[in-house]
Scaffold this motif. Structure first.
Motif, PDB file in Angstrom:
ATOM      1  N   GLY A 131      76.661  42.148  49.968  1.00  0.00           N
ATOM      2  CA  GLY A 131      77.463  43.104  49.213  1.00  0.00           C
ATOM      3  C   GLY A 131      77.602  42.818  47.735  1.00  0.00           C
ATOM      4  N   GLN A 166      85.125  58.515  42.683  1.00  0.00           N
ATOM      5  CA  GLN A 166      85.651  57.289  43.265  1.00  0.00           C
ATOM      6  C   GLN A 166      84.824  56.095  42.786  1.00  0.00           C
ATOM      7  N   VAL A 167      85.487  55.015  42.449  1.00  0.00           N
ATOM      8  CA  VAL A 167      84.801  53.814  41.982  1.00  0.00           C
ATOM      9  C   VAL A 167      84.276  53.030  43.182  1.00  0.00           C
ATOM     10  N   GLY A 168      83.053  52.522  43.062  1.00  0.00           N
ATOM     11  CA  GLY A 168      82.458  51.730  44.135  1.00  0.00           C
ATOM     12  C   GLY A 168      81.270  52.434  44.765  1.00  0.00           C
ATOM     13  N   ASP A 169      80.599  51.714  45.640  1.00  0.00           N
ATOM     14  CA  ASP A 169      79.369  52.211  46.236  1.00  0.00           C
ATOM     15  C   ASP A 169      79.605  53.030  47.495  1.00  0.00           C
ATOM     16  N   HIS A 171      84.848  57.508  50.302  1.00  0.00           N
ATOM     17  CA  HIS A 171      86.035  57.520  51.152  1.00  0.00           C
ATOM     18  C   HIS A 171      86.592  58.945  51.216  1.00  0.00           C
ATOM     19  N   LYS A 217      82.451  62.007  45.659  1.00  0.00           N
ATOM     20  CA  LYS A 217      82.181  60.563  45.673  1.00  0.00           C
ATOM     21  C   LYS A 217      82.165  59.992  44.265  1.00  0.00           C
ATOM     22  N   GLU A 260      81.732  57.535  38.361  1.00  0.00           N
ATOM     23  CA  GLU A 260      80.992  56.456  39.013  1.00  0.00           C
ATOM     24  C   GLU A 260      79.532  56.876  39.136  1.00  0.00           C
TER      25      GLU A 260
END
Length: 323
Positions: free
Chosen positions: A16, A301-304, A307, A298, A249
């Motif tokens: 990760g 939203q921050v990150g890969d 949610h 998506k 993002e």
């Protein structure tokens, strides 16, 4: 369950890890020396794939979806072998269902295969990846390219409509250039589909970004839509319902688009699920709009990882379409 813990425990390797340079628009994932890159391919032998693809997590489901990417085989020989086995068993199950005849196969769970090419130059050349992917085109129902992939495939296979996409069709910068981008991509998709022999549906996400943010120092703004060239040659586009989005993002949009599209094609009981994979252009258009909105949500939203809950996706899409 406890019986599967041996598949996820490993003492060595990274898990990760990725780095993002927002100002440079660069993302680097740690893949080659990851725990995934060092997996034992015998964990995913023929018996594993036969069980997973025949039974799945829900034995009562009317169909199963096997989703793969072109990242996996380029990571190394071990992931490649597991990836290859999955496709080989998928092909075997389809052949057995076809040989069993209509009456018997209708009682079997159907298997859909999607493949996001997702070429990553750091892992290998585009030609290396295509050599791995091309033999499996007849097994794949949905093959997803990026705009860059279309250019590379056009150059590799000598398809001028794809290789010279932006030389033969001038695309103005910014959102205003979207109609010309649609024209260029349509020509490329039709030419590639013809060269590949109409073996599977092919799709691509399209984005036209403004040269500068609307607000100094603010997030970039782009127009998002998608296109597909179906096995029969019809081209479907969502430009008429394209979404203007602020990109908070940079990563995760492509995966989210495909998850939304798959959900639209087969995620709920109804005509689209029943006729899979022989979807109509209207079914494709509805599913691609769902993918466009999923990717948009998506990228807020921050990150890969996404949610986004289904109810949020449904509400956002209905609002966008004015329903």
């Amino acid at each position: 369950g406890a019986e599967n813990l041996s598949l996820v425990r490993r003492a060595e390797g990274d898990l990760g890890i990725y780095h993002v340079w927002p100002l440079e628009g660069k993302v680097a994932f740690q893949r080659r020396n990851s725990t995934f890159g060092q997996l034992d391919p015998d964990w995913f032998d023929d018996a594993f794939w036969l069980r997973v693809l025949s039974e799945g997590p829900d034995s009562s489901a009317p169909l199963h979806v096997l989703h793969l990417t072109g990242i996996t085989p380029l990571i190394g020989p071990r992931p490649h072998k597991a990836w290859w086995r999955a496709l080989r068993i998928a092909r075997q199950l389809r052949r057995e269902a076809a040989e069993a005849g209509d009456e018997s196969s209708s009682k079997r769970q159907r298997l859909l295969v999607t493949l996001d090419l997702n070429h990553r130059p750091a892992l290998g050349t585009f030609e290396d990846l295509w050599v791995m992917v091309e033999p499996h085109l007849g097994t794949v129902d949905v093959l997803v390219f990026s705009i860059g992939d279309l250019l590379k495939l056009g150059a590799l296979l000598g398809i001028p409509e794809a290789a010279r996409m932006f030389e033969d069709t001038e695309v103005p910068p910014g959102i205003a250039g979207a109609p010309r981008l649609e024209t260029a991509v349509q020509r490329a998709l039709k030419a590639i589909q013809a060269r590949l022999g109409h073996k599977c549906n092919i799709a691509v996400c399209c984005k036209q970004r403004e040269p500068a943010p609307c607000v100094p120092g603010g997030p970039p703004v782009q127009l998002r839509f998608s296109m597909a060239c179906l096995k029969g040659g019809d081209v479907v586009s969502t430009l008429d319902t394209a979404i203007t989005q602020e990109v908070l993002e940079e990563i995760g949009g492509g995966d989210s688009w495909l998850s939304g599209c798959i959900d639209g094609l087969v995620g709920s009981p109804g005509p689209s699920q029943q006729v899979a994979p022989e979807w109509t252009p209207d079914m494709w258009r509805a599913a691609m709009r769902r993918g466009d909105m999923m990717a948009t949500l998506k990228q807020r939203q921050v990150g890969d990882f996404a949610h986004v809950q289904r109810i949020v996706l449904d509400e956002a899409l209905a609002q966008h379409l004015g329903k």
